[in-house]
Design a protein around this motif. Structure first.
Motif, PDB file in Angstrom:
ATOM      1  N   UNK A 134       0.546  -0.946  -0.008  1.00  0.00           N
ATOM      2  CA  UNK A 134       0.100  -0.097   0.369  1.00  0.00           C
ATOM      3  C   UNK A 134       0.721   1.882   0.213  1.00  0.00           C
ATOM      4  N   UNK A 135       2.027   1.082  -0.455  1.00  0.00           N
ATOM      5  CA  UNK A 135       2.457   2.746  -0.652  1.00  0.00           C
ATOM      6  C   UNK A 135       3.181   2.906   0.936  1.00  0.00           C
ATOM      7  N   UNK A 136       3.071   2.326   1.544  1.00  0.00           N
ATOM      8  CA  UNK A 136       3.529   2.857   3.312  1.00  0.00           C
ATOM      9  C   UNK A 136       2.289   2.391   3.685  1.00  0.00           C
ATOM     10  N   UNK A 137       1.311   1.996   3.331  1.00  0.00           N
ATOM     11  CA  UNK A 137      -0.039   2.590   4.326  1.00  0.00           C
ATOM     12  C   UNK A 137       0.022   1.307   5.500  1.00  0.00           C
ATOM     13  N   UNK A 154       7.931  10.443   2.127  1.00  0.00           N
ATOM     14  CA  UNK A 154       6.690  11.193   0.803  1.00  0.00           C
ATOM     15  C   UNK A 154       5.831  10.114   1.077  1.00  0.00           C
ATOM     16  N   UNK A 155       5.661   9.115   0.861  1.00  0.00           N
ATOM     17  CA  UNK A 155       4.346   8.760  -0.725  1.00  0.00           C
ATOM     18  C   UNK A 155       3.155   8.448   1.240  1.00  0.00           C
ATOM     19  N   UNK A 156       3.921   7.552   1.995  1.00  0.00           N
ATOM     20  CA  UNK A 156       3.020   7.694   3.252  1.00  0.00           C
ATOM     21  C   UNK A 156       2.613   8.471   3.393  1.00  0.00           C
ATOM     22  N   UNK A 213       6.662   2.100  -5.902  1.00  0.00           N
ATOM     23  CA  UNK A 213       5.197   1.472  -5.099  1.00  0.00           C
ATOM     24  C   UNK A 213       4.089   3.168  -5.578  1.00  0.00           C
ATOM     25  N   UNK A 214       2.777   2.627  -5.987  1.00  0.00           N
ATOM     26  CA  UNK A 214       2.214   4.192  -5.977  1.00  0.00           C
ATOM     27  C   UNK A 214       2.303   4.856  -4.479  1.00  0.00           C
ATOM     28  N   UNK A 215       2.430   6.407  -5.462  1.00  0.00           N
ATOM     29  CA  UNK A 215       2.949   7.070  -4.513  1.00  0.00           C
ATOM     30  C   UNK A 215       3.908   8.234  -3.757  1.00  0.00           C
TER      31      UNK A 215
END
Length: 326
Positions: A74-77, A98-100, A163-165
């Motif tokens: 989850x891009x760090x989620x 930065x992503x999360x 990853x996304x984001x």
């Protein structure tokens, strides 16, 4: 007489009891501290966090280990949610990216947490340089050639990210938007897996983090075309900035240390001071620079303000580039 002795004994014992209570409240850590990383082992977040972990352990007294735990997804989620749900006792921390922390709140409509209210800022850790790289067997020698190939083959070239984001995804999406090209994003669960497919030629290019890209560039497996900063990096001044070819292009990449909401102020203060002590060590600064990262110490309040500013900065750009979860 007996009552007087009892009262006197109790009065004499109070300072000792108070001291013991204070020691119990300030005893930290009293079991292992884990730093949760939202990406697979071998990526930049993992590499730089593992440089920090033993030094942070020493700065906290060395009595308990500081370990790195990888929770990709989850891009760090996934990692962020793990820390949000953890007990606020300072034994579960997040190496946020930065992503999360700044991108996902604008990217995902169903986030179960808010980084600005559900986490406790401790301090910024590092700025990490990204490098635009292509497999060594590709014909492109500079960014102009890569853009020309993308224009001649709309929708055919693809780029890898961790990853996304993430910063790598933002780099590709922003390049599409500003250069007027159409490419395909291929997200991975970390920089390590993305790098493997880039080296093998399964993807065409990547805005990869320096810790994962530099060894491959030095080994001749990848070719570096530029850096996604507003101006040339002092760490790699020989590489042109992408903005030299695509005006207005800039994607920064940073990491920060945070804990769950409600982390007691004495623990926040101790962790923040320990982190800044680590980042003042010349050897860690050198080790980070070797991997294309610059130490970036800060106070907790400065990190809180920075997270708010970064989130507000990226929200309109994400909308303009039509960047959405895939």
């Amino acid at each position: 007489m007996l009552q007087r002795r009892t009262l006197l004994g109790t009065a004499l014992a109070l300072p000792a009891l108070a001291g013991a209570g204070a020691r119990a409240q300030t005893r930290y850590p009293d079991y292992p501290v884990r730093i949760v990383v939202g990406f697979a082992a071998g990526g930049a977040t993992d590499i730089t966090t593992r440089l920090l972990a033993p030094r942070l352990q020493a700065a906290l007294g060395g009595s308990e280990p500081v370990v790195v735990e990888n929770r990709p997804g989850g891009s760090g989620n996934v990692a962020t949610q793990t820390v949000v749900n953890a007990a606020p006792d300072g034994h579960t921390l997040l190496m946020g990216t930065i992503s999360a922390l700044a991108i996902n709140p604008s990217l995902f409509d169903d986030l179960a947490f808010n980084p600005q209210t559900d986490l406790t800022p401790i301090g910024l850790f590092a700025d990490v340089l990204n490098i635009l790289v292509v497999p060594a067997d590709r014909p492109w020698r500079d960014l102009g050639a890569l853009i020309a190939a993308a224009r001649e083959n709309p929708g055919k070239l693809n780029y890898a990210s961790s990853g996304i984001g993430g910063a790598g995804h933002l780099g590709g999406a922003l390049l599409d938007h500003l250069a007027g090209i159409e490419t395909v994003h291929v997200p991975y669960r970390g920089g390590g897996p993305a790098m493997s497919d880039l080296i093998s030629g399964k993807v065409d290019y990547s805005f990869a983090t320096a810790p994962t890209a530099l060894p491959q560039v030095q080994a001749g497996r990848l070719r570096a075309l530029g850096v996604p900063t507003a101006r040339r990096s002092r760490l790699m001044p020989e590489l042109p900035a992408v903005s030299e070819t695509v005006p207005g292009f800039e994607v920064a990449n940073w990491y920060a240390l945070l804990g769950p909401r409600g982390l007691p102020q004495p623990i926040v203060a101790r962790l923040s001071a320990a982190l800044r002590d680590c980042l003042a060590q010349p050897q860690l600064v050198t080790d980070l620079a070797h991997h294309g990262a610059e130490a970036r110490p800060s106070e907790p309040a400065a990190l809180a303000a920075f997270l708010k500013a970064e989130t507000e900065k990226w929200r309109p750009l994400l909308k303009a580039s039509n960047t959405r979860p895939e």
